[in-house]
Scaffold this active site. Sequence first.
Site, short mmCIF file in Angstrom:
data_model
loop_
_atom_site.label_atom_id
_atom_site.label_comp_id
_atom_site.label_asym_id
_atom_site.label_seq_id
_atom_site.Cartn_x
_atom_site.Cartn_y
_atom_site.Cartn_z
N ASP A 112 55.24 -36.81 -41.20
CA ASP A 112 56.71 -36.86 -41.21
C ASP A 112 57.25 -35.59 -41.85
O ASP A 112 56.57 -34.96 -42.66
CB ASP A 112 57.23 -38.14 -41.88
CG ASP A 112 56.43 -38.52 -43.12
OD1 ASP A 112 55.62 -37.69 -43.58
OD2 ASP A 112 56.62 -39.63 -43.62
N GLU B 19 62.75 -40.87 -43.55
CA GLU B 19 63.54 -41.48 -44.63
C GLU B 19 64.79 -42.16 -44.09
O GLU B 19 65.44 -42.92 -44.79
CB GLU B 19 63.94 -40.42 -45.67
CG GLU B 19 62.78 -39.74 -46.37
CD GLU B 19 62.00 -40.67 -47.31
OE1 GLU B 19 62.43 -41.81 -47.54
OE2 GLU B 19 60.94 -40.23 -47.79
N HIS C 250 60.28 -40.32 -54.77
CA HIS C 250 61.74 -40.37 -54.82
C HIS C 250 62.27 -40.01 -56.22
O HIS C 250 63.40 -40.34 -56.55
CB HIS C 250 62.30 -41.73 -54.37
CG HIS C 250 62.02 -42.02 -52.92
ND1 HIS C 250 62.72 -42.99 -52.20
CD2 HIS C 250 61.15 -41.48 -52.05
CE1 HIS C 250 62.26 -43.02 -50.96
NE2 HIS C 250 61.30 -42.12 -50.84
C1 LIG Z 1 57.25 -44.05 -48.21
C2 LIG Z 1 58.70 -44.21 -48.48
O1 LIG Z 1 59.15 -44.01 -49.59
N1 LIG Z 1 59.47 -44.60 -47.44
C3 LIG Z 1 60.86 -44.91 -47.54
C4 LIG Z 1 61.34 -45.37 -46.19
C5 LIG Z 1 62.84 -45.59 -46.10
C6 LIG Z 1 63.19 -46.85 -45.37
C7 LIG Z 1 64.66 -47.05 -45.12
N2 LIG Z 1 65.42 -45.89 -44.91
C8 LIG Z 1 65.26 -47.86 -46.28
O2 LIG Z 1 65.72 -47.26 -47.26
O3 LIG Z 1 65.27 -49.08 -46.18
C9 LIG Z 1 61.06 -46.02 -48.57
O4 LIG Z 1 62.15 -46.05 -49.18
O5 LIG Z 1 60.17 -46.85 -48.80
#
Ligand SMILES: CC(=O)N[C@@H](CCC[C@H](N)C(=O)O)C(=O)O
Length: 379
Positions: free
Chosen positions: A73, A132, A351
């Site tokens: 990604d 994301e 994050h």
């Molecule tokens: C691995 C990771 O941190 N992925 C993100 C994926 C985002 C999912 C979506 N946009 C949401 O916020 O529900 C995560 O926050 O887990």
Amino acid sequence: MSKYISYERLTSYRQALHQIPELGFEEVKTQAYLLEVIKKQQSDFLTYTTWKTGILVRIEGYDPVKTVGYRADIDGLPMNEDTGLSFSSTHQGAMHACGHDLHMTIALGLIEHFSRNRPKDTLVFIFQPAEEGPGGAKPMLEAAEFKAVKPDEIYALHIAPELPVGTISTKPGILFANTSELFIDLHGKGGHAAFPHTAEDMVLAASHFVTQLQSIVARNVSPLDSGVVTIGKMEAGTKQNIIAEHARIEGTIRTLSLTSMQEIKGRIEGLLRGVEEGFRCQASIDYGSNYCQVYNDPVLTESFMEYARGSESVTFVEADKAMTGEDFGYFLEEIPGLMFWLGVDSEYGLHHNKLNPKEGALSTAVDFMIEYLSERVGS
Ligand SMILES: CC(=O)N[C@@H](CCC[C@H](N)C(=O)O)C(=O)O
């Protein structure tokens, strides 16, 4: 140090990509940089196509009977970096705080190796935008460009800050959760701070609602099941002496089953009706993008784990499920494969604006995946 690829080149790719994080479907500079590196490979059997801001690289095997895919990604997150690194983000308000700069670099290392060491079967490397949000996997799977190179099995990794460098980790079956974004707007009659009885305060309404939300996982989800409702952003009002007429609440819901997802959404809607009544306001709700769970193919994953346990390039640790989300789950709905964690040993987690993965993990991943993919595609 990598056994196969120059470590200096890997870190230079990673540091260049780290400086130019871009949000979902805006990865223009990232795509240009990746294309620059891909074009330098000068291989007779490497071809590529673009799809939106993504790229599909195909390395045609010399006697192919199947195609094996590897996905990275490519998007960053909307946050300001605070690592103090000399190669920090040059894009105000954007950061690679989820490791996609490492994910891309590892894919570039694999492309470099296999474009010089032609495999028997065909390999496809997928640089996917917008993981994301709003989600690039689903539309990519539907695109003609992807269908033209669709693999028979597929792999991806995600960095794991809490694991030491040299470690990889996964499990068969469910690895990551189902997710749904959550956007709520509350509208009421604003007014003068000195005359609260003439207005409806959306700061107060939103505060009560966010507190009530905490009861859903505590009291409505079975203790034997799992759920997450996180509010990551809240905005209301315009000035300290004006009663706010609008509040916006943004969050995410995570569950291990679709039934729990429906139950949680039902409870949120029920609580919102109560807030409308109790605070004399109008509420609207938007679930944004939804990702399905990441479900690792049991047979492929068992054989991957056996291979990893016997590998001298990594230490293997069996993973537990996590409530992270990943739109790689959509690839796994259609194509057997798996995702695994790669240890990068950072004090700060995913994050976080101080996330600082150790670059030694690039060699671990590149070496292990060169060896594992060579097994899968023959050499
Ligand atoms: C691995 C990771 O941190 N992925 C993100 C994926 C985002 C999912 C979506 N946009 C949401 O916020 O529900 C995560 O926050 O887990």
